[in-house]
Write a protein that holds these residues in place. Structure first.
Motif, mmCIF file in Angstrom:
data_model
loop_
_atom_site.group_PDB
_atom_site.id
_atom_site.type_symbol
_atom_site.label_atom_id
_atom_site.label_comp_id
_atom_site.label_asym_id
_atom_site.label_seq_id
_atom_site.Cartn_x
_atom_site.Cartn_y
_atom_site.Cartn_z
ATOM 1 N N VAL A 121 0.841 -1.198 0.000
ATOM 2 C CA VAL A 121 0.000 0.000 0.000
ATOM 3 C C VAL A 121 0.873 1.244 0.000
ATOM 4 C CG1 VAL A 121 -1.835 1.207 1.195
ATOM 5 C CG2 VAL A 121 -1.726 -1.274 1.306
ATOM 6 N N TYR A 127 -3.388 -1.743 -5.956
ATOM 7 C CA TYR A 127 -3.585 -0.436 -5.325
ATOM 8 C C TYR A 127 -3.299 0.673 -6.335
ATOM 9 C CZ TYR A 127 -3.488 -3.321 -1.200
ATOM 10 O OH TYR A 127 -3.745 -4.295 -0.291
ATOM 11 N N THR A 180 -3.632 12.373 1.839
ATOM 12 C CA THR A 180 -4.324 11.837 3.013
ATOM 13 C C THR A 180 -5.824 12.098 2.971
ATOM 14 O OG1 THR A 180 -3.767 13.875 4.155
ATOM 15 C CG2 THR A 180 -2.354 11.972 4.578
ATOM 16 N N ILE A 198 -6.174 8.333 -0.125
ATOM 17 C CA ILE A 198 -6.343 7.235 0.836
ATOM 18 C C ILE A 198 -7.813 6.928 1.102
ATOM 19 C CG2 ILE A 198 -5.848 6.473 3.190
ATOM 20 C CD1 ILE A 198 -3.154 7.755 2.946
ATOM 21 N N PRO A 199 -8.658 7.932 1.380
ATOM 22 C CA PRO A 199 -10.069 7.586 1.566
ATOM 23 C C PRO A 199 -10.682 6.914 0.339
ATOM 24 C CG PRO A 199 -9.672 9.795 2.356
ATOM 25 C CD PRO A 199 -8.420 9.356 1.679
ATOM 26 N N CYS A 200 -10.240 7.318 -0.848
ATOM 27 C CA CYS A 200 -10.825 6.734 -2.057
ATOM 28 C C CYS A 200 -10.456 5.270 -2.239
ATOM 29 C CB CYS A 200 -10.405 7.520 -3.296
ATOM 30 S SG CYS A 200 -11.334 9.021 -3.520
ATOM 31 N N MET A 247 -9.700 3.295 0.261
ATOM 32 C CA MET A 247 -9.930 2.583 1.519
ATOM 33 C C MET A 247 -10.744 1.297 1.338
ATOM 34 S SD MET A 247 -8.426 3.080 4.099
ATOM 35 C CE MET A 247 -8.241 2.705 5.773
ATOM 36 N N ILE A 249 -8.503 -1.359 0.255
ATOM 37 C CA ILE A 249 -7.556 -1.763 1.300
ATOM 38 C C ILE A 249 -8.258 -2.654 2.315
ATOM 39 C CG2 ILE A 249 -6.073 -0.945 3.150
ATOM 40 C CD1 ILE A 249 -5.522 1.525 1.564
ATOM 41 N N ILE A 250 -9.443 -2.239 2.736
ATOM 42 C CA ILE A 250 -10.160 -3.023 3.747
ATOM 43 C C ILE A 250 -10.443 -4.424 3.226
ATOM 44 C CG2 ILE A 250 -12.348 -3.259 4.960
ATOM 45 C CD1 ILE A 250 -12.393 -0.278 5.302
ATOM 46 N N SER A 259 -17.105 -3.857 3.588
ATOM 47 C CA SER A 259 -16.865 -3.184 2.314
ATOM 48 C C SER A 259 -17.862 -3.584 1.247
ATOM 49 C CB SER A 259 -15.445 -3.473 1.826
ATOM 50 O OG SER A 259 -15.305 -4.844 1.581
#
Lengths: 187, 316
Positions: free
Chosen positions: B104, B195, B222, B226-228, B230, B233-234, B311
């Motif tokens: 990541v 990613y 940040t 990253i929120p986009c 997320m 990632i989860i 998710s």
């Protein structure tokens, strides 16, 4: 300004806006570039070491400590001459080529078929999916299988191109296929 | 992987007859993989019966004596078992956290690069280790960490570490760290692909708008990137929970040695050793393999459930 715009290719303009970075941005840039260079360096250097070692003089190499930046002793291709004399190595290489080609082909055909069947809305779809997943979950290579599947699936999902046929065909997770699909779709 | 949405838009109700009439070509196509998987992967599963037998090669599965759970009792009371379990859990945890986060971070770093050619070059180089066979990587690790290997020398010069063969070190974190770094080296570039793909789909308008409002690149990273990514990632993390316990221990077989069994022996390697080296005990080996499979499957199903909750997308 005009010349600068001309220099940019179309794809660059679409992805990067034109910015005028300040000092902070420059610093971040440099740090990022250095970190990436470090990562790339770490990835490549062991292979460089092997390459240089393969060109080195065997006896001196044994006594050598640390990383081989350049061939140790006198550079020569003796090592390669030696292995190509050995018929069993060539034979082994031929075998691995055969296995790779065969496994890739078989995996490709079968996972495409399964993937297609599972991508259709049929009444047996849950059964087919379960059948493949249970196999994937219980059998020895299950780790990389499902992982590959998720990777490709999510990648595709993220790309917004929800071609279920494409990602579901990794259900068997023949690694090679995943790799190919990943490479085609996501890079 | 199916998102919930597609499941909701299922075909209208159909009888089996209608369905078969319409979809028989699909089923015909599925027949080939069905036969393949069934013959080569489902039928051998009956070999698990060995876990409940005092298996002897010359008698085979049908002739060997059934012993119930005796093999499991032997397994759980063996001296090696707690050790193997501890190592498995610790290594899995390391892989799950540090091993997971590195790709990541690498992808985020790549996203910050401006020069596309440089970015491509870095990406290509980082993929290379993925194509090196594990055996070769293990040989490299062995050489680099040997007494006069490059990494040993580096550690020796930079940090004054003792000049030693690191692989033979049986202190607690040493082998785990070696194994972890080996895994990261092999998989970081490749693992970052998805990613990078996820980052590529982040809407450029968001970045542009933020930049116009004066956000620095770090803030954009940040607050936007990253929120986009997320959800991706989860999803990956949750899947990793299930997988890291069950897979990827093959490399240990290539790296460990009897003197480091107390830190390097995992359930996987224990299974392997019981079956293929010394005096084989197939029943015990099958029991230990089954144990790992069952725990792995439970974790996988559990994490799949969590993924669905968190998710909104899952494997099955």
């Amino acid at each position: 300004m005009k010349t600068r715009v001309k220099k940019l290719r179309e794809e660059d303009v679409q992805i990067h806006m034109i910015e005028n970075p300040g000092i902070g941005d420059r610093i971040v840039d440099i740090v990022v570039i250095l970190l990436c260079a470090l990562a790339a360096f770490c990835c490549v250097i062991p292979m460089w070491h092997v390459l240089m070692a393969s060109l080195s003089d065997g006896k001196q190499l044994l006594a050598y400590e640390g990383l081989a930046w350049l061939p140790v002793g006198k550079a020569s291709l003796d090592g390669y001459k030696h292995i190509f004399k050995d018929a069993s190595i060539l034979k082994g290489y031929a075998n691995s080529l055969l296995y790779t080609a065969g496994a890739t082909f078989l995996g490709f055909v079968i996972s495409t078929m399964a993937g297609y069947a599972m991508s259709r809305d049929t009444k047996l779809k849950p059964f087919m999916t379960l059948f493949c997943y249970v196999y994937a979950a219980f059998w020895r290579r299950y780790g990389s299988d499902i992982y590959g599947c998720v990777e490709t699936g999510v990648g595709r999902h993220a790309m917004g191109a929800d071609h279920s046929g494409l990602h579901e065909c990794n259900v068997h997770g023949y690694d090679d296929e995943c790799v190919q699909l990943c490479a085609k779709g996501d890079v | 992987m199916r998102a919930k949405k597609t499941a909701a838009v299922a075909a209208p109700k159909m009888t089996w007859k209608k369905d078969f009439k319409r979809n028989w070509p699909v089923y015909l196509i599925f027949l080939v993989p069905f036969v393949y998987i069934f013959v080569l992967h489902y039928i051998p599963m009956f070999g698990l019966a060995m876990a409940f037998q005092d298996y002897e090669i010359n008698k085979g599965i049908f002739g060997s004596k059934w012993v119930g759970f005796q093999n499991f009792i032997t397994l759980f009371t063996a001296d090696e078992f707690p050790r193997a379990l501890r190592n498995t859990v610790c290594i899995s945890l390391l892989k799950m956290t540090i091993g997971f986060i590195m790709p990541v971070i690498f992808a985020l770093l790549l996203s910050l690069l401006r020069n596309r050619k440089y970015k491509r070059a870095v990406q290509t180089m980082s993929y290379l280790p993925n194509f090196v066979a594990a055996v070769v990587v293990a040989a490299l690790v062995t050489e680099f960490l040997a007494k006069d290997g490059p990494i040993t020398m580096l550690l020796c010069r930079l940090f004054g570490a003792e000049n030693q063969n690191w692989l033979a070190n049986d202190q607690v974190p040493v082998f785990w760290v070696i194994y972890l770094i080996m895994g990261i080296w092999q998989g970081m570039g490749w693992g970052s692909i998805m990613y990078v793909a996820a980052i590529a789909t982040v809407n450029g308008d968001l970045h542009e708008a933020a930049a116009i409002d004066g956000a620095t690149r770090l803030q954009r990273l940040t607050k936007i990137t990253i929120p986009c990514i997320m959800p991706t990632i989860i999803m990956m993390f949750v899947m990793n929970i299930g997988l890291s316990f069950a897979s990827g221990f093959d490399n240990i077989l290539l790296l460990y040695m009897p003197s480091t069994y107390n830190v390097a022996d995992t359930i996987y390697t224990y299974t392997y050793r019981m079956a293929f080296t010394g005096s084989p005990n197939y029943g015990l080996s099958a029991a230990s393999g089954l144990f790992q499979s069952v725990v792995g499957t439970v974790l996988l199903v559990g994490s799949n459930y969590m993924s669905r909750k968190l998710s909104d997308s899952s494997l099955f």
